[in-house]
Design an enzyme around this catalytic site. Structure first.
Site, PDB file in Angstrom:
ATOM      1  N   THR A 228       0.744  -1.139   0.128  1.00 26.10           N
ATOM      2  CA  THR A 228      -0.079  -0.181  -0.010  1.00 26.10           C
ATOM      3  C   THR A 228       0.889   1.364  -0.008  1.00 26.10           C
ATOM      4  O   THR A 228       1.888   1.405   0.655  1.00 26.10           O
ATOM      5  CB  THR A 228      -0.907  -0.012   1.375  1.00 26.10           C
ATOM      6  OG1 THR A 228      -1.511   1.186   1.517  1.00 26.10           O
ATOM      7  CG2 THR A 228      -0.118  -0.326   2.428  1.00 26.10           C
TER       8      THR A 228
ATOM      9  N   TYR B  23      -1.589  -0.118  10.938  1.00 25.75           N
ATOM     10  CA  TYR B  23      -1.763  -0.861   9.816  1.00 25.75           C
ATOM     11  C   TYR B  23      -0.515  -0.518   8.810  1.00 25.75           C
ATOM     12  O   TYR B  23      -0.186  -1.627   8.197  1.00 25.75           O
ATOM     13  CB  TYR B  23      -3.167   0.025   9.067  1.00 25.75           C
ATOM     14  CG  TYR B  23      -3.264  -0.078   7.406  1.00 25.75           C
ATOM     15  CD1 TYR B  23      -3.826  -1.518   7.092  1.00 25.75           C
ATOM     16  CD2 TYR B  23      -2.897   0.501   6.597  1.00 25.75           C
ATOM     17  CE1 TYR B  23      -4.157  -1.721   5.835  1.00 25.75           C
ATOM     18  CE2 TYR B  23      -2.971   0.068   5.344  1.00 25.75           C
ATOM     19  CZ  TYR B  23      -3.726  -0.976   4.923  1.00 25.75           C
ATOM     20  OH  TYR B  23      -3.880  -1.338   3.666  1.00 25.75           O
TER      21      TYR B  23
ATOM     22  N   LYS C  43       1.895  -3.642   7.303  1.00 23.95           N
ATOM     23  CA  LYS C  43       1.923  -3.738   5.989  1.00 23.95           C
ATOM     24  C   LYS C  43       3.554  -3.760   5.504  1.00 23.95           C
ATOM     25  O   LYS C  43       3.906  -4.089   4.614  1.00 23.95           O
ATOM     26  CB  LYS C  43       1.137  -2.742   5.297  1.00 23.95           C
ATOM     27  CG  LYS C  43      -0.563  -3.042   5.211  1.00 23.95           C
ATOM     28  CD  LYS C  43      -0.755  -4.199   4.329  1.00 23.95           C
ATOM     29  CE  LYS C  43      -2.096  -4.385   4.094  1.00 23.95           C
ATOM     30  NZ  LYS C  43      -2.641  -5.382   3.058  1.00 23.95           N
TER      31      LYS C  43
END
Ligand code: NAP
Ligand code: GDD
Length: 370
Positions: free
Chosen positions: A133, A157, A161
C-alpha cells in the site's frame, strides 16, 4: 487446463472485482472467506456458485489469516498457480484501536501464506501477489512516490503492511518464490467499504439530497489522496503476476485530490454546489445552489461539519504516485478518471438510498416478501 487462483479477502472490495476478472479470464477461482454471524458475501453474490453444482469455477473456503493450519490446508488442497493475498484489517484509523490484531492479520498473515508455499514445496509452482500500500510512504520523503521512495509508515496498519512487504521480498530472495508486491494507491468503487472517506461521502451526499440525513461529520478536509478505480487496480494485480519476473510495483493515477474537493465533486454530481467557510475545526460546507428540481435543499444549509474524532493520532497528509514503471514495463494504465469514479459511486448510492427512502415510506422489498 484452467489456471487456478486463490484469493484471500475475496469478500472485500478488491477481492470481489478480482474474482470476477479472473473468472472472465477462464480461471478456476478459490476464495477464502471468514465466518461471520451475518452474511458477508454481498459483493460476490452475483458470481456465487452453489456447492451442489457439479463443475464449479468459483469455490469458497472458510478461513482466517490468523490461522496457519487452516491456510496451509487450503493451499495444500487447492495447489493454486496464483495466490492474491488481499485479506487484511484495512482501515487505517481503526488500526490504532486494534494494533495487535492488525499485526497478526496483516503482517504475520502474509508470512503464514509464504511459509505454507515453502513447506508444501510449491515454491516453483505458486506465484504470490501481496497487497502492499501507498500508506507505506506515510509522511512522504519525496513527491511523487515511486518504488525507490523510502518508507515512513504512520499507523499500526502501515507498520504491519511494511512487515508484509519485506517478508515478501525476503521469501523471493531467499527461496526464489515468485512473490511480488503491488504498492497500490487508494482505489474506490461503488462497493468500497462504507467507512472509507469516499464512500462515506457518496452515501451521505445521496442521503442528504433525498432528505434522509441532515449533515455529514468528517475529519481532515485537507488530506490529499491519489484516487483510482478498483477495477483498474485489480487488472494491475493480475498483470503483476504475469510479468517475466517477480518484482515490486507502484500502481497509481498520478493525480491527487483533497477530501474537500472530493466532497464538492460528489455533491455536484446531483446538481448541488458546495462552498466551504471557516477554518480548522470550525470549517463547514454550505449549500450555495441546488440546480436539481428533484431535491429541495435550502440555500445556505450546513451539510458538512468537522468532528475531531475522525482525526488520526498520526496522519498521512498527502499521497501521489509515480507509476511509470508498471506503465512502461507492463503497459498498465488506468481507464477511469476521478470524475467517472465519483459519478459511478453517486449513481449507485442514490439508487441504494432511493430504495431505503421507499422502504421508509412503507414500501416493501420484494426480496423480503418471498
Ligand atoms: P476490504 O474491502 O477491507 O477487504 C478486506 C478483506 O479482508 C475482506 O474480505 C475481509 O473479510 C478480509 N479479512 C479481514 N480480516 C481477515 C482475517 N483475519 N482473515 C481472513 N480475511 C480477513 O479491503 P480492499 O479495499 O478490498 O483492499 C484489499 C487489500 O488491499 C487489503 O489488504 C488492503 O489493505 C490493501 N490495499 C487497499 C487499497 C485500497 O485503496 N482499497 C490500497 C492499497 C492496499 P470480511 O468481508 O469478512 O470483512
Ligand atoms: N475514513 C475517513 N473518514 N477518512 C477521513 C474522514 C472521515 O470521516 N475525514 C477525513 N478523512 C481523511 C483521512 O484522515 C485520510 O487522510 C483520508 O481521508 C483517506 O482516508 P480513508 O478513505 O479512510 O483511506 P486511507 O487513505 O486512510 O486508507 C485507504 O487507502 C490506503 C492506500 O493508501 C485504505 O484502503 C487502506 O487499506 C489503503 O492501504
Amino acid at each position: 487446463m484452467n489456471k487456478v487462483a486463490l484469493i484471500t479477502g475475496v469478500t472485500g472490495q478488491d477481492g470481489s472485482y478480482l474474482a470476477e476478472f479472473l473468472l472472465k479470464k477462464g480461471y478456476q477461482v478459490h476464495g477464502v472467506k471468514r465466518r461471520s454471524s451475518s452474511f458477508n458475501t454481498d459483493r460476490i453474490e452475483h458470481i456465487y456458485e452453489d456447492p451442489h453444482i457439479e463443475k464449479r469455477n468459483f469455490i469458497l473456503h472458510y478461513g482466517d489469516m490468523t490461522d496457519s493450519m487452516n491456510l496451509t490446508k487450503i493451499i495444500k488442497d487447492v495447489e493454486p498457480d496464483e495466490i492474491y493475498n488481499l485479506a487484511a484489517m484495512s482501515h487505517v484509523h481503526v488500526s490504532f484501536d486494534v494494533p495487535e490484531y492488525v499485526a497478526d492479520t496483516d503482517a504475520v498473515g502474509a508470512l503464514r501464506i509464504l511459509e505454507a508455499i515453502r513447506l508444501l514445496n510449491l515454491t516453483d509452482k505458486t506465484k504470490i501477489y501481496q497487497a502492499s500500500t501507498s500508506e507505506l510512504f506515510g509522511k512522504v520523503q519525496e513527491t511523487p512516490q515511486n518504488e525507490k521512495t523510502p518508507f515512513n509508515p504512520r499507523s499500526p496498519y502501515a507498520v504491519a503492511k511494511m512487515y508484509a512487504y519485506w517478508i515478501t521480498v525476503n521469501y523471493r530472495e531467499a527461496y526464489n518464490i515468485f512473490a511480488s508486491n503491488g504498492i497500490l494507491f487508494n482505489h474506490e468503487s461503488p462497493v468500497r467499504g462504507e467507512t472509507f472517506v469516499t464512500r462515506k461521502i457518496t452515501r451521505a451526499a445521496s442521503k442528504i439530497v433525498l432528505g434522509l440525513q441532515d449533515k455529514l461529520y468528517v475529519g481532515n478536509l485537507d488530506a490529499e489522496r491519489d484516487w483510482g478505480h478498483a477495477k483498474d487496480y485489480v487488472k494491475a494485480m493480475w498483470m503483476i503476476l504475469q510479468a517475466k519476473k517477480a518484482d515490486d510495483w507502484v500502481v497509481s493515477t498520478g493525480k491527487s485530490t483533497s477530501v474537500r474537493e472530493f466532497l464538492k465533486l460528489a455533491f455536484s454530481c446531483v446538481g448541488v454546489e458546495l462552498s466551504f467557510v471557516g477554518k480548522g475545526i470550525n470549517e463547514r460546507g454550505l449549500v450555495v445552489s441546488c440546480k436539481n428540481p428533484k431535491y429541495q435543499l435550502e440555500i445556505g444549509k450546513e451539510v458538512v461539519v468537522i468532528d475531531s474524532n475522525y482525526f488520526r493520532p498520526t496522519e498521512v497528509d498527502f499521497l501521489i504516485g509515480d507509476s511509470s514503471k508498471i506503465r512502461k514495463e507492463l503497459a498498465w494504465k488506468p481507464e477511469y478518471t476521478l470524475d467517472q469514479i465519483v459519478k459511478e459511486m453517486m449513481a449507485s448510492d442514490i439508487k441504494l438510498m432511493q430504495k431505503d427512502q421507499y422502504l421508509q415510506k412503507g414500501g416493501f422489498d420484494i426480496k423480503n416478501y418471498f
